[in-house]
Design an enzyme around this catalytic site. Structure first.
Site, PDB file in Angstrom:
ATOM      1  CD  GLU A  81      44.134  61.217  84.084  1.00  0.00           C
ATOM      2  OE1 GLU A  81      43.327  61.714  84.890  1.00  0.00           O
ATOM      3  OE2 GLU A  81      45.269  60.837  84.401  1.00  0.00           O
ATOM      4  CB  SER A 123      59.958  50.929  73.331  1.00  0.00           C
ATOM      5  OG  SER A 123      60.699  50.137  72.421  1.00  0.00           O
TER       6      SER A 123
END
Length: 136
Positions: free
Chosen positions: A63, A92
């Site tokens: 974001e 991951s």
């Protein structure tokens, strides 16, 4: 080039001082013709209790890059706010720095849609995110 605002990497990184971007040591690294890239460490600030990069930290990186990219595509007093973000965590990361690469999917007069992919230091995809923003 899609950018309407002229800005340096130094100025982008200065914008992060004193807020979440700075706290997580997110660094803008590259401004391309239609891409914006930033990195973030995988460390105690960004890991979950099991030693892996926290999915929420990946979303913060996504974001942050997408919102800044959106702002760079506006003019004058226009502002950009996030409307919706999603993320698919596919791998991951345990250490090093992850790199987010942001590209536009749609640049409209009122809304933008950004694709942000996050890679580990070996270039493997860790997260694929899409951010929709509104232009105010």
């Amino acid at each position: 080039m899609i950018w309407k605002r002229k800005i340096t990497l130094e100025a982008l990184n200065a914008m992060g001082e004193g807020n979440m971007v700075g706290f997580l040591d997110i660094r803008f690294e590259h401004i391309g013709d239609d891409t914006l890239e930033a990195t973030m460490p995988v460390d105690s600030r960004t890991k979950q209790p099991f030693g892996l990069l926290h999915g929420g930290a990946s979303v913060v990186l996504a974001e942050s890059i997408g919102s800044v990219a959106g702002y760079l595509c506006t003019e004058g007093e226009q502002k950009v706010v996030g409307l919706e973000i999603n993320a698919n965590h596919v791998r991951s990361a345990r250490e090093g720095r992850v790199r987010g690469v942001c590209k536009p999917l749609h640049l409209g007069s009122r809304h933008q849609v950004w694709q942000i992919e996050i890679f580990d230091e070996k270039g493997r995809l860790c997260c694929s995110s899409r951010l929709t923003t509104a232009i105010l």
